[in-house]
Design an enzyme around this catalytic site. Structure first.
Site, PDB file in Angstrom:
ATOM      1  N   CYS A  21       0.854  -1.185   0.000  1.00  0.00           N
ATOM      2  CA  CYS A  21       0.000   0.000   0.000  1.00  0.00           C
ATOM      3  C   CYS A  21       0.887   1.231   0.000  1.00  0.00           C
ATOM      4  O   CYS A  21       1.760   1.368   0.867  1.00  0.00           O
ATOM      5  CB  CYS A  21      -0.914  -0.023   1.222  1.00  0.00           C
ATOM      6  SG  CYS A  21      -1.856   1.495   1.476  1.00  0.00           S
ATOM      7  N   HIS A  62      -4.162  -2.325 -10.899  1.00  0.00           N
ATOM      8  CA  HIS A  62      -4.936  -1.089 -11.035  1.00  0.00           C
ATOM      9  C   HIS A  62      -5.573  -1.012 -12.420  1.00  0.00           C
ATOM     10  O   HIS A  62      -4.947  -1.357 -13.428  1.00  0.00           O
ATOM     11  CB  HIS A  62      -4.045   0.141 -10.832  1.00  0.00           C
ATOM     12  CG  HIS A  62      -3.539   0.277  -9.435  1.00  0.00           C
ATOM     13  ND1 HIS A  62      -4.227   0.954  -8.463  1.00  0.00           N
ATOM     14  CD2 HIS A  62      -2.415  -0.210  -8.853  1.00  0.00           C
ATOM     15  CE1 HIS A  62      -3.544   0.888  -7.331  1.00  0.00           C
ATOM     16  NE2 HIS A  62      -2.446   0.181  -7.543  1.00  0.00           N
ATOM     17  N   GLU A  91     -10.851   1.060  -3.837  1.00  0.00           N
ATOM     18  CA  GLU A  91      -9.764   0.135  -3.543  1.00  0.00           C
ATOM     19  C   GLU A  91     -10.270  -1.286  -3.346  1.00  0.00           C
ATOM     20  O   GLU A  91     -11.285  -1.512  -2.692  1.00  0.00           O
ATOM     21  CB  GLU A  91      -9.002   0.583  -2.292  1.00  0.00           C
ATOM     22  CG  GLU A  91      -8.169   1.831  -2.506  1.00  0.00           C
ATOM     23  CD  GLU A  91      -7.119   1.993  -1.429  1.00  0.00           C
ATOM     24  OE1 GLU A  91      -6.347   1.027  -1.198  1.00  0.00           O
ATOM     25  OE2 GLU A  91      -7.060   3.078  -0.811  1.00  0.00           O
ATOM     26  N   CYS A 114      -4.983   6.838  -2.277  1.00  0.00           N
ATOM     27  CA  CYS A 114      -4.343   5.570  -2.625  1.00  0.00           C
ATOM     28  C   CYS A 114      -3.026   5.900  -3.309  1.00  0.00           C
ATOM     29  O   CYS A 114      -3.018   6.431  -4.421  1.00  0.00           O
ATOM     30  CB  CYS A 114      -5.241   4.742  -3.538  1.00  0.00           C
ATOM     31  SG  CYS A 114      -4.485   3.179  -4.092  1.00  0.00           S
ATOM     32  N   GLY A 149      -2.305   3.844  -6.377  1.00  0.00           N
ATOM     33  CA  GLY A 149      -3.260   4.283  -7.387  1.00  0.00           C
ATOM     34  C   GLY A 149      -2.831   5.576  -8.058  1.00  0.00           C
ATOM     35  O   GLY A 149      -2.950   5.733  -9.278  1.00  0.00           O
TER      36      GLY A 149
END
Length: 349
Positions: free
Chosen positions: A137, A228, A283, A292, A295
């Site tokens: 993350c 993603h 997410e 994110c 992201g």
């Protein structure tokens, strides 16, 4: 906090009752909750620890877990000092209960600081709010770095080698308190993202058609160690206004789409200029979040691949901006942004 408030505050997640003590450098936070129907009201003991290390050194009983809550642009995590073991101190099911925002502490995930392996200084594992375990993350790794600095009482600029499910990640704490992270090289090969969508450009899935609820969305697929799906709009709607989207309706349909065998994170992007992008994210395993990091990195990569932006951009997320750069010389993506402690707490289970 008044003694009456302390006596009535509780945040129970199934068998959890959470207690918190605010950082001495931050404003006091009052936790409001309601008692679990299976437990009595838990009193909240309030103190002012000198640091995260001092707080976490308090003896943990068999039924208590000390933690520090951190947030990066509103993406919040329960940070657990797990340096004495390679086994997480809570199970995925317990983590999901802790993350419940009504009956638990409330967070997007639980992150464990574990002993390093394969030459890394530390190992990072994370359980999402639904109990699933992602590879890594981006916002979480910035919080991880700041947490390590506090645990080790480090001052000034420091960098760490962190082993994650996405490989080696290297965050650097800067003098201004922000954290710059070398996120490594983006993965563009469709099967390695993974996605079943056919490649459209040099083995990459760029502006491919994806049918979701009868609409044809154009998507670019990128992995930053986790999958993603980035979209700038549908075939009919070229200029996406992300604030108009109801992510709770469409987000799950992207996440669980049959074209994504490992599910996917989905970013909806609005181009403000060639160096300024705006995004919202759904997410995988956490739903809509305020930020994110991986992201935002994937968004800049996708924008460059689609010819919409330069390699260095500011990306606005609901929780605030991140600085993202996809360098041409080493093909690595670099993310810079804030992370800070919110409060200290103990969970009794």
């Amino acid at each position: 906090m008044s003694s009456a408030a302390a006596a009535t505050a509780t945040a129970a997640a199934a068998s959890f009752a959470a207690t918190a003590a605010p950082s001495s450098s931050r404003r006091r936070i009052t936790l409001r909750g309601r008692p679990s129907p299976r437990r009595g009201v838990a009193a909240m003991a309030v103190s002012t620890p000198r640091s995260a290390a001092a707080f976490l050194e308090r003896r943990e009983s068999e039924h208590a877990l000390h933690f520090v809550k951190y947030q990066g642009l509103g993406n919040d995590f329960i940070m657990v000092d797990n340096r004495d073991s390679a086994v997480p101190k809570v199970t995925p099911e317990e983590a999901a209960k802790l993350c419940d925002r009504n009956f638990g502490v409330g967070a997007d995930g639980v992150i464990f600081v574990m002993p390093g392996v394969n030459g890394a200084d530390y190992t990072m594992r994370i359980f999402n709010s639904d109990g699933s375990e992602p590879e890594m993350c981006g916002n979480g790794v910035r919080c991880f770095a700041r947490f390590i600095a506090e645990l080790e009482n480090l001052q000034g600029t420091h960098s760490f080698k962190i082993h994650t499910g996405a490989g080696l990640i290297i965050p650097e704490i800067q003098n201004d308190g922000k954290v710059k992270v070398d996120m490594g090289q983006p993965i563009l090969s469709g099967p390695n993202v993974p996605t079943k969508l056919p490649s459209t450009k040099n083995k990459a899935v760029v502006q491919a058609d994806l049918v979701v609820d009868g609409s044809i969305w154009q998507v670019t697929c990128v992995s930053m160690g986790n999958p993603h799906c980035v979209t700038f709009g549908t075939k009919d709607l070229k200029d996406l206004h992300v604030d108009d989207l109801k992510l709770s309706d469409i987000g799950p349909n992207f996440e669980h789409h049959e074209m994504f065998p490992a599910r996917t994170n989905t970013e909806f992007v609005q181009v403000l200029s060639r160096s300024h992008l705006k995004m919202r994210v759904w997410e995988r395993g956490a739903g809509e979040t305020l930020a994110c990091g991986t992201g935002a990195c994937a968004v800049v990569v996708a924008a460059v691949l689609e010819g919409r932006a330069e390699r260095k951009c500011v990306v606005d997320l609901p929780g605030g901006p991140l600085e993202i750069e996809w360098r041409e010389d080493d093909n690595h993506v670099y993310m810079t942004g804030p992370a800070e402690a919110v409060f200290y707490g103990s969970a009794i289970h």
